[in-house]
Design a protein around this motif. Structure first.
Motif, PDB file in Angstrom:
ATOM      1  N   ILE A 349       0.809  -1.220   0.000  1.00 11.89           N
ATOM      2  CA  ILE A 349       0.000   0.000   0.000  1.00 11.89           C
ATOM      3  C   ILE A 349       0.849   1.281   0.000  1.00 11.89           C
ATOM      4  O   ILE A 349       0.463   2.288  -0.595  1.00 11.89           O
ATOM      5  N   SER A 350       2.046   1.226   0.615  1.00 13.99           N
ATOM      6  CA  SER A 350       2.866   2.440   0.648  1.00 13.99           C
ATOM      7  C   SER A 350       3.776   2.556  -0.575  1.00 13.99           C
ATOM      8  O   SER A 350       4.569   3.481  -0.669  1.00 13.99           O
ATOM      9  N   LEU A 352       2.511   1.915  -3.894  1.00 16.98           N
ATOM     10  CA  LEU A 352       1.642   1.703  -5.059  1.00 16.98           C
ATOM     11  C   LEU A 352       2.182   2.358  -6.327  1.00 16.98           C
ATOM     12  O   LEU A 352       2.107   1.794  -7.407  1.00 16.98           O
ATOM     13  N   ALA A 353       2.778   3.565  -6.164  1.00 19.43           N
ATOM     14  CA  ALA A 353       3.249   4.271  -7.349  1.00 19.43           C
ATOM     15  C   ALA A 353       4.293   3.445  -8.098  1.00 19.43           C
ATOM     16  O   ALA A 353       4.332   3.456  -9.331  1.00 19.43           O
ATOM     17  N   ARG A 356       3.078   0.109 -10.275  1.00 21.45           N
ATOM     18  CA  ARG A 356       2.265   0.245 -11.479  1.00 21.45           C
ATOM     19  C   ARG A 356       3.050  -0.159 -12.716  1.00 21.45           C
ATOM     20  O   ARG A 356       4.254   0.029 -12.802  1.00 21.45           O
ATOM     21  N   LEU A 359      -0.640   2.678 -16.100  1.00 22.72           N
ATOM     22  CA  LEU A 359      -1.546   3.261 -15.110  1.00 22.72           C
ATOM     23  C   LEU A 359      -1.976   2.251 -14.062  1.00 22.72           C
ATOM     24  O   LEU A 359      -2.350   2.607 -12.962  1.00 22.72           O
ATOM     25  N   LEU A 360      -1.929   0.972 -14.436  1.00 29.60           N
ATOM     26  CA  LEU A 360      -2.532  -0.052 -13.590  1.00 29.60           C
ATOM     27  C   LEU A 360      -1.526  -0.640 -12.613  1.00 29.60           C
ATOM     28  O   LEU A 360      -0.351  -0.814 -12.930  1.00 29.60           O
ATOM     29  N   ILE A 361      -2.021  -0.959 -11.421  1.00 30.11           N
ATOM     30  CA  ILE A 361      -1.202  -1.672 -10.452  1.00 30.11           C
ATOM     31  C   ILE A 361      -0.998  -3.091 -10.971  1.00 30.11           C
ATOM     32  O   ILE A 361      -1.955  -3.748 -11.375  1.00 30.11           O
ATOM     33  N   SER A 362       0.230  -3.556 -10.954  1.00 24.20           N
ATOM     34  CA  SER A 362       0.519  -4.891 -11.455  1.00 24.20           C
ATOM     35  C   SER A 362       0.492  -5.894 -10.309  1.00 24.20           C
ATOM     36  O   SER A 362       1.335  -5.827  -9.412  1.00 24.20           O
ATOM     37  N   PRO A 363      -0.459  -6.824 -10.302  1.00 25.73           N
ATOM     38  CA  PRO A 363      -0.502  -7.825  -9.228  1.00 25.73           C
ATOM     39  C   PRO A 363       0.791  -8.640  -9.166  1.00 25.73           C
ATOM     40  O   PRO A 363       1.201  -9.081  -8.097  1.00 25.73           O
ATOM     41  N   GLU A 366       3.324  -6.660  -7.338  1.00 26.04           N
ATOM     42  CA  GLU A 366       2.945  -6.588  -5.932  1.00 26.04           C
ATOM     43  C   GLU A 366       3.351  -7.870  -5.212  1.00 26.04           C
ATOM     44  O   GLU A 366       3.934  -7.840  -4.127  1.00 26.04           O
TER      45      GLU A 366
END
Lengths: 490, 316
Positions: A349-350, A352-353, A356, A359-363, A366
């Motif tokens: 969560i800290s 997130l930038a 990505r 534009l999308l968060i990459s699982p 993560e």
């Protein structure tokens, strides 16, 4: 000082654990009729737990409790009240939306019928007049309109009032923390008078002068045990401090000391001053430093960390923070964990930038981030996609460390993060913090465990919301910290 | 067996579709199979409008306890009037009118947030009182007259492809987009974090207030869009056009499995919930019950579904 009569309370081998934390490890204590017993010790020594057990608010896991000569089996708060045990705890127990008189009535169900409000008001005002002459409190005033000091006076006076049930033992847990020196003196004089009249008292205070002057006997607690108990005349300030902490000789200058000295050329990362600091003492942390925030719990350390956090976000003035900041919460459930999320989401969560792709968060990224930290600080789980609450408390805390350390923040604030964390985990995290500091990260570390301060390059000691001492690593002993933490002049 | 139950219960949105299916089956059983396809088409057409505002409401509710947008009906009413006036019955001004409706919704969202933030009014009261102001503006602006949509726009909202309304297909895209926003954008993650624990979110570095602002603004924009489309579909704007979406927007969110406590949103469930509500009305209509009984049963069934959904969660 009066010689004590028969024992009113006898505690034998009392033990109490909260989860993995052992608060009391076998306490034996007698409190005689007409005796005032002082209890001193560092934070977490078990003083308040012991008093809660005595007041019926907590049940011991093991041990014997005997009051007025009878062993107590089904002991509870109402049983304690019936036996004449009264308490004044640190957290005030008055209802803020009721008047002084109404609060007295809540405590004395026997006051009923016509004009109960008037009679309850007279009862409490008479006692206030007796203990704190010139108190300036009216029976019809709402508690929420009173200053914190006057609230404390009402709380204390209420504990001494008597209607249908006797008062035999008054438990005073930090009663003077919100009182000024004059009213504190009035209270302590009243305690002496009451004790001379046959009442028993236990007094907890961090102001050692009060304890030495007021008590007949003093018990010193450390790590959930009573380490010394003796007549008050047998102690002085120095011997009490010595008994409370492991006195050690200062460690010889170490690598970290040299680093602290050499480091004075490094760029300053944080410069903050507590809001009420009367002098020009700033808290300064440079790149790559581990700076400790010490002192008794709740004396402004967390406030300073939060102010630093807000200053980094640019929302509050009054400090200079010139790099991104992350915070490791101590109160995991309230300030840290997102209970509906997986371990990976909680860690990410800290960051997130950076997770990505476009534009999308990459699982995928993560999960990769979470897995790399799972290995680095040994978070014990099979699957980072499992819910965060599937982890034990210590491992949840590790996930919170991973969240802060994985972020781009160059400054990491730690708000007593080792509460309830087992010893092995602590050692792993200490090593991690040292490595990260060596790599240039700055740490501000508030801890209530003196042992942990040995990991710090420098330590600021807080009291009453301000910085009262600045100790280099070489000067760091538990004795020095305790000495600075307690009010000096007494 | 037990695990199968768990996975089923872990997807509360499934129930909303099951419920919708039961309503439909009950209705066509009553009619002896007659008009089943038509019912589905009508249900899809009508549910679109609930889904659009439901998505907005879902994001707001996911922000956590106390967050709700009660200004949606007034917002829809005003936006419908603004859209129709700007379009002025002319097909060449449709795009302009749509933009005006979106802008109108955006303004409502921004005002809501400012009331909540600057005056520290709880959202439930802020958005409700805002809705009175908006409604007054709407009445004086539209003078209570019904303004007709341009014929091209009205036709557009009624286009069907093999019995499936075009609007439903476009809304499907919107819903898919909302899913991406919720799960894959920093914004959606942040909304979910704030809803679970606002303090932890702040301390983890989430930009709490900008995200709340964006959420209320988004909900306002979706309300504005809904207003314009409703005016096209029902061939005219009016003040009361959005009234039923007060309860409906919240009901579909909750029936769809979004947590009222915040932090957990469910997008497919909004569709299921909307279909369920529309088909429930259809079924009651085919049974020929009176308006009073219909309202009573609608209320009771919504309460029952929400209780059952809550019970399933508690059991889990």
């Amino acid at each position: 000082m009066t010689q004590a009569g028969a024992a009113f309370v006898t505690l034998g081998g009392v033990e109490k654990s909260f989860g993995a934390v052992r608060a009391l490890g076998g306490v034996d204590l007698d409190i005689a009729e007409g005796e005032c017993v002082g209890i001193v010790g560092h934070n977490g020594a078990g003083k308040s737990t012991l008093m809660h057990i005595l007041a019926g608010g907590a049940t011991p896991d093991r041990g014997r409790l005997s009051i007025a000569g009878e062993d107590q089996h089904a002991y509870s708060a109402s049983r304690a009240t019936a036996l004449g045990i009264r308490c004044v705890f640190q957290e005030l127990s008055l209802c803020p939306n009721l008047t002084v008189a109404e609060n007295a009535r809540v405590f004395h169900p026997a006051i009923r019928g016509f004009n109960w409000r008037g009679r309850a008001g007279r009862l409490i005002l008479d006692k206030l007049d007796e203990i704190f002459p010139g108190h300036g409190v009216g029976a019809g005033e709402l508690i929420q309109d009173l200053s914190i000091g006057r609230r404390q006076m009402v709380e204390i006076a209420r504990a001494f009032t008597v209607s249908d049930q006797p008062a035999r033992l008054i438990i005073l847990d930090e009663p003077t923390s919100s009182l000024d020196a004059h009213t504190a003196g009035q209270l302590l004089a009243h305690v002496r008078r009451s004790v001379a009249g046959g009442l028993s008292c236990t007094l907890i205070s961090h102001i050692l002068g009060e304890i030495l002057q007021t008590c007949d006997r003093i018990a010193v607690m450390r790590d959930g045990r009573i380490v010394v108990a003796d007549r008050a005349q047998a102690f002085d300030r120095a011997s009490l401090i010595a008994a409370m902490g492991n006195v050690e000789t200062a460690p010889p200058p170490t690598e970290a000391d040299r680093r602290a000295v050499a480091g004075s050329e490094r760029p300053v990362r944080v410069r903050m001053r507590p809001k009420r600091q009367p002098d020009a003492q700033d808290l300064v942390a440079r790149e790559g430093e581990i700076v400790g925030l010490a002192g008794l719990a709740g004396h402004g350390q967390t406030d300073l960390l939060l102010a630093t956090f807000a200053a980094a976000a640019g929302w509050r003035r009054g400090g200079a923070v010139n790099a991104a900041v992350a915070l490791v919460a101590g109160d995991r459930q309230a300030d840290g964990v997102f209970a509906q999320w997986s371990i990976a989401q909680n860690i990410g969560i800290s960051s997130l930038a950076r997770l990505r792709a476009g534009l999308l968060i990459s699982p995928r990224r993560e999960a990769a981030l979470a897995n790399s930290w799972r290995q680095r600080i040994a978070i014990r789980t099979q699957d980072v996609h499992a819910n965060i609450l599937s982890l034990s408390g210590g491992n949840q805390q590790k996930a919170l460390f991973a969240r802060a350390l994985a972020s781009a923040a160059r400054i990491v604030l730690m708000d007593d993060p080792m509460r309830g964390v087992d010893y092995g985990t602590k050692l792993e995290v200490y090593g991690l913090i040292r490595d990260e500091a060596a790599a240039g990260r700055t740490f501000l570390w508030y801890t209530t465990e003196t042992e942990e301060l040995k990991n710090c390059d420098r330590v600021y000691v807080f009291r009453d919301g301000i910085i009262v001492a600045h100790l280099l690593r070489g000067e760091l002993t538990e004795e020095r910290i305790i000495q600075s933490s307690f009010a000096g002049a007494h | 067996m037990k695990r199968g139950m768990m996975t089923l219960l872990a997807r509360p949105w499934l129930w909303s579709f099951v419920g919708a299916l039961i309503m439909w089956l009950a209705a066509i059983t009553f009619t002896g199979g007659y008009g089943g396809g038509g019912m589905l088409t009508a249900a899809l057409s009508l549910s679109v409008f609930t889904v659009i505002v439901g998505i907005g409401q879902m994001f707001v509710i996911t922000l956590g306890p106390g967050n709700v947008d009660l200004s949606l009906p007034a917002n829809i009413g005003l936006a419908s009037a603004v859209a129709m006036k700007v379009m002025d019955g002319s097909d060449s001004r449709v795009a302009l009118g749509l933009l005006a409706a979106l802008g109108c919704g955006l303004c409502v969202g921004v005002v809501n947030y400012l009331l909540i933030r600057a005056l520290r009014i709880p959202p439930i009261i802020a958005t409700l009182s805002a809705s009175f102001v908006i409604q007054s503006v709407d009445i004086s602006y539209g003078r209570g007259l019904q303004i007709k949509p341009p014929p091209g726009f009205a036709d557009f909202t009624n286009i069907q492809i093999f019995g499936v309304p075009l609007l439903a297909l476009l809304t499907l895209l919107l819903v898919a987009g909302a899913g991406i926003v919720l799960h894959r954008l920093v914004f959606g993650r942040s909304v979910s974090a704030i809803g679970q624990n606002i303090r932890a979110a702040y301390l983890a570095g989430v930009k709490v207030e900008p995200i709340r602002f964006a959420t209320y603004a988004l909900c306002g924009v979706l309300g504005g869009l809904d207003g314009a489309l409703l005016a096209g579909y029902f061939r005219g704007a009016n003040v009361d056009i959005g009234n039923e979406y007060l309860l409906a927007s919240i009901a579909v969110v909750v029936i769809g499995g979004t947590s009222v406590a915040g932090g957990k949103a469910n997008i497919p469930g909004v569709w299921g919930g909307a279909l369920f509500l529309v088909l429930l009305l259809t079924m009651l209509n085919t049974f020929g019950v009176s308006a009073g009984i219909r309202l009573l049963l609608t209320g009771l069934i919504i309460v029952a579904v929400i209780t059952a959904a809550g019970g399933a969660k508690a059991a889990r």
